[in-house]
Structure formats: structure tokens, C-alpha cells
Design a protein around this motif. Sequence first.
Motif, PDB file in Angstrom:
ATOM      1  N   SER A 200       0.905  -1.177   0.170  1.00 13.70           N
ATOM      2  CA  SER A 200      -0.075   0.225  -0.033  1.00 13.70           C
ATOM      3  C   SER A 200       0.849   1.395  -0.115  1.00 13.70           C
ATOM      4  O   SER A 200       1.788   1.582   0.595  1.00 13.70           O
ATOM      5  N   VAL A 201       0.678   2.016  -0.843  1.00 10.74           N
ATOM      6  CA  VAL A 201       1.123   3.748  -0.869  1.00 10.74           C
ATOM      7  C   VAL A 201       0.590   4.351  -0.069  1.00 10.74           C
ATOM      8  O   VAL A 201       1.303   5.210   0.747  1.00 10.74           O
ATOM      9  N   ALA A 202      -0.693   4.396  -0.013  1.00 12.03           N
ATOM     10  CA  ALA A 202      -1.424   5.470   0.807  1.00 12.03           C
ATOM     11  C   ALA A 202      -2.915   4.671   0.652  1.00 12.03           C
ATOM     12  O   ALA A 202      -3.296   3.803   0.015  1.00 12.03           O
ATOM     13  N   SER A 203      -4.013   5.269   1.488  1.00 15.57           N
ATOM     14  CA  SER A 203      -5.224   4.692   1.589  1.00 15.57           C
ATOM     15  C   SER A 203      -5.882   4.762   0.178  1.00 15.57           C
ATOM     16  O   SER A 203      -5.982   5.879  -0.109  1.00 15.57           O
ATOM     17  N   GLY A 204      -6.236   3.631  -0.419  1.00 16.92           N
ATOM     18  CA  GLY A 204      -6.820   3.665  -1.642  1.00 16.92           C
ATOM     19  C   GLY A 204      -5.868   3.275  -2.794  1.00 16.92           C
ATOM     20  O   GLY A 204      -6.183   3.542  -3.926  1.00 16.92           O
ATOM     21  N   ILE A 205      -4.438   3.365  -2.653  1.00 19.72           N
ATOM     22  CA  ILE A 205      -3.412   3.012  -3.699  1.00 19.72           C
ATOM     23  C   ILE A 205      -2.716   1.779  -3.337  1.00 19.72           C
ATOM     24  O   ILE A 205      -1.976   1.725  -2.416  1.00 19.72           O
ATOM     25  N   THR A 206      -2.789   0.756  -4.310  1.00 14.68           N
ATOM     26  CA  THR A 206      -2.416  -0.674  -4.096  1.00 14.68           C
ATOM     27  C   THR A 206      -1.528  -1.010  -5.075  1.00 14.68           C
ATOM     28  O   THR A 206      -1.860  -1.009  -6.217  1.00 14.68           O
ATOM     29  N   ALA A 207      -0.210  -1.500  -4.981  1.00 13.93           N
ATOM     30  CA  ALA A 207       0.734  -2.043  -5.913  1.00 13.93           C
ATOM     31  C   ALA A 207       0.232  -3.337  -6.279  1.00 13.93           C
ATOM     32  O   ALA A 207      -0.338  -4.054  -5.858  1.00 13.93           O
ATOM     33  N   MET A 208       0.605  -3.378  -7.548  1.00 17.03           N
ATOM     34  CA  MET A 208       0.307  -4.604  -8.276  1.00 17.03           C
ATOM     35  C   MET A 208       1.521  -4.980  -9.301  1.00 17.03           C
ATOM     36  O   MET A 208       2.088  -4.282 -10.028  1.00 17.03           O
ATOM     37  N   ALA A 209       2.264  -5.993  -8.921  1.00 17.01           N
ATOM     38  CA  ALA A 209       3.498  -6.666  -9.583  1.00 17.01           C
ATOM     39  C   ALA A 209       3.084  -6.771 -11.084  1.00 17.01           C
ATOM     40  O   ALA A 209       2.127  -7.528 -11.392  1.00 17.01           O
ATOM     41  N   ALA A 210       3.844  -6.217 -12.083  1.00 13.64           N
ATOM     42  CA  ALA A 210       3.661  -6.359 -13.673  1.00 13.64           C
ATOM     43  C   ALA A 210       5.069  -6.389 -14.222  1.00 13.64           C
ATOM     44  O   ALA A 210       5.314  -5.570 -14.885  1.00 13.64           O
ATOM     45  N   PHE A 211       5.673  -7.518 -13.860  1.00 11.26           N
ATOM     46  CA  PHE A 211       7.216  -7.578 -14.053  1.00 11.26           C
ATOM     47  C   PHE A 211       7.127  -8.103 -15.495  1.00 11.26           C
ATOM     48  O   PHE A 211       6.524  -8.437 -16.138  1.00 11.26           O
ATOM     49  N   GLY A 212       8.296  -7.574 -16.281  1.00 12.81           N
ATOM     50  CA  GLY A 212       8.652  -7.960 -17.569  1.00 12.81           C
ATOM     51  C   GLY A 212       9.224  -6.587 -18.271  1.00 12.81           C
ATOM     52  O   GLY A 212      10.435  -6.872 -18.902  1.00 12.81           O
ATOM     53  N   HIS A 213       8.470  -5.615 -18.443  1.00 14.36           N
ATOM     54  CA  HIS A 213       9.127  -4.487 -19.132  1.00 14.36           C
ATOM     55  C   HIS A 213      10.360  -4.225 -18.550  1.00 14.36           C
ATOM     56  O   HIS A 213      11.258  -3.707 -19.084  1.00 14.36           O
ATOM     57  N   THR A 214      10.451  -4.150 -17.145  1.00 16.99           N
ATOM     58  CA  THR A 214      11.724  -4.074 -16.339  1.00 16.99           C
ATOM     59  C   THR A 214      11.496  -5.195 -15.241  1.00 16.99           C
ATOM     60  O   THR A 214      10.486  -5.595 -15.195  1.00 16.99           O
ATOM     61  N   PRO A 215      12.770  -5.592 -14.606  1.00 16.71           N
ATOM     62  CA  PRO A 215      12.729  -6.656 -13.549  1.00 16.71           C
ATOM     63  C   PRO A 215      11.378  -6.523 -12.418  1.00 16.71           C
ATOM     64  O   PRO A 215      10.909  -7.495 -12.043  1.00 16.71           O
ATOM     65  N   GLY A 216      11.409  -5.153 -11.909  1.00 15.72           N
ATOM     66  CA  GLY A 216      10.456  -5.166 -11.102  1.00 15.72           C
ATOM     67  C   GLY A 216       9.325  -4.161 -11.202  1.00 15.72           C
ATOM     68  O   GLY A 216       8.720  -3.432 -10.321  1.00 15.72           O
TER      69      GLY A 216
END
Length: 308
Positions: A200-216
Motif C-alpha cells: 500500500s502506498v496510501a489509503s486507496g492506492i495498492t501496488a500490483m506486480a507487473a514484471f517484464g518491461h523491467t525486472p520489478g
Amino acid sequence: MTNPSNMTRRTALAGAAALPLAAATASATRAAAPIMGAGSAPFQRVNLGGFDVTTILAGSRAVPDPQNIFGMNVDADTFNKVSAEAHLPIDQAQFFFTPTVVNTGAELVLFDTGLSAEGTLAALQAAGYSADQVDIVVITHMHGDHIGGLMNGDTPTYPNARYVTGQVEYDAWAKAGNENFDGKVKPLAEQMTFLGDGGSVASGITAMAAFGHTPGHMAYMIESEGKQLAICADFANHYVWSLAHPDWEVKFDMDKAAAAATRKTMLDMLSADGVPFIGYHMPWPAIGYVEKADSAYAYVPHTYQLLL
Ligand SMILES: [Zn+2]
């Protein structure tokens, strides 16, 4: 002397004819607006529940020979046919660089920083924000067009911000070593926090792994009052060459197979759920929907859905 309010067209014309030539020419010049070429407003703000979401155009440029970058694994005839059917030229493509600002009401969050501080600050200002209002800078991945504006010369561009980025991404670039990383990211590492899939970055903002374009490489789901929008960065970098042909190889995808797999997973998710997304390199103003089309996908530009 004629009272101007009583002046008829005929007397006005007669008056103009009597003017010295220089004055008549000056008047004609004033009437002609200059040809300025193509242009657009540098920001687009939409509503997402209680959040303001603003895309800002940090830069745009024409790039020659796009098949040097997109569709590297298909022959020229295929590339040209697909492009012609989409009414796209094949000798050049217009590239866009679009950071996003999310105002949650509690915090102002900037996603990516453009090629340079200058371009992003100008667009940010046009959108009504100043650099010192930015509370959090999120870096989706560490290519130069995303980290280029972190520093303004030797000083941080966003003096009051803390920074968030993917752990895998940071570690990969720290290990590989890179001038851009050393100059732009490293000086801010002390103020940086790192997250993984679901972080979580802040309330209502959540990370999703989308690897490939760059490693992370990471995407982010924004959610307010039951409404969702995904900030997808560079998982797909052209609205036709990547969405209609997710298997077409892209020069800047560091792991081409992983990038294509991520592309399909995310396009499936966006089309199935009807979630609007912002793509950093999508056509300005970079907000759209994904539609399942035949065996692939189609880009549907946002019109007014998020203005209401
Ligand atoms: Zn990029």
C-alpha cells in the motif's frame, strides 16, 4: 464627424478605403491569427469517487521508424498492414510521456517524473499544483523517462516528498549499476520505502506486480468510494501495436516473454472488470478502457465517463 454608432457598413468601408496603406495593412495583420501547429492542453483531470486523478503531459515527440521499437518479431508487411488498418503512419510515431497525479484529499501522490524536471513541473503547474505540494512520489520503474525528473540539477524536484518504489525494481537497478539510477534515484534512497505485490502506498492506492518491461515494474490500483482505476505505467506501450498484438516484441521490454505474459494478464483483468486505466505512453490524455477483440484487445479512449 460620423457618430460611430450610426456608421453603416458602407460608410465604414469608405472610411477604410481612405486610410493610408500602412494602417490598412496593420489592421489586416492584426486580424490574422498565426498558424501554430498541433497542440493540446497539458493536463486532464477526472473524478474517481472522492479522488481527483490528473494526467499531466510531461513531454511528447515524434519518433521515426517505429518498427525499430514495436513488432520487432514480425515482418514489415505485417507491421505495415496492421498500421494501415488502424490509420497509423509507419514512418514515424508520436510518443507521449504522461505522469499521473492522484489527490486522495489527504495526500498528493505523483506517479513517475518524466524525462526531466522541467517538463513535468510545467505540466504540474498548468494542472494547478506546485512541486512542494507533492507528498509522495511513486516510481513505477526505473527507465530514464520515469525517473528523469526526480532531481532538478543537484536538488530534489519535490522538496517535501517521500518516495515509494518496488523492492525488486530497486534491487535490480542497484545491482546492475546505471548512470541514471546513480544520479537520480540513489541520492533519494534514504527517503524511499519499498513495496511488493499488494503493498500500500496510501489509503486507496495498492501496488500490483507487473514484471517484464523491467525486472520489478509495478502498476497501481486506485480505489475510492467503490470506483477503480489502474495506473499501469509501461505494461503496454502502444494502443494498437501492444493491445491488438500483445505478443509483438517491444525493444524496451527487458524480458520480452515475461512482458508479453504480463500484458495479457493485465489486459484480461482490465477488460473483464471494465476498469479504466492510465498508460504512461498511451495517446494523450492517456486514459482508456480495454475491450476484448477477437483473440486480442482493443483500446477504447476515455471520453466523459470519469467527468461525471
Ligand atoms: Zn516509459
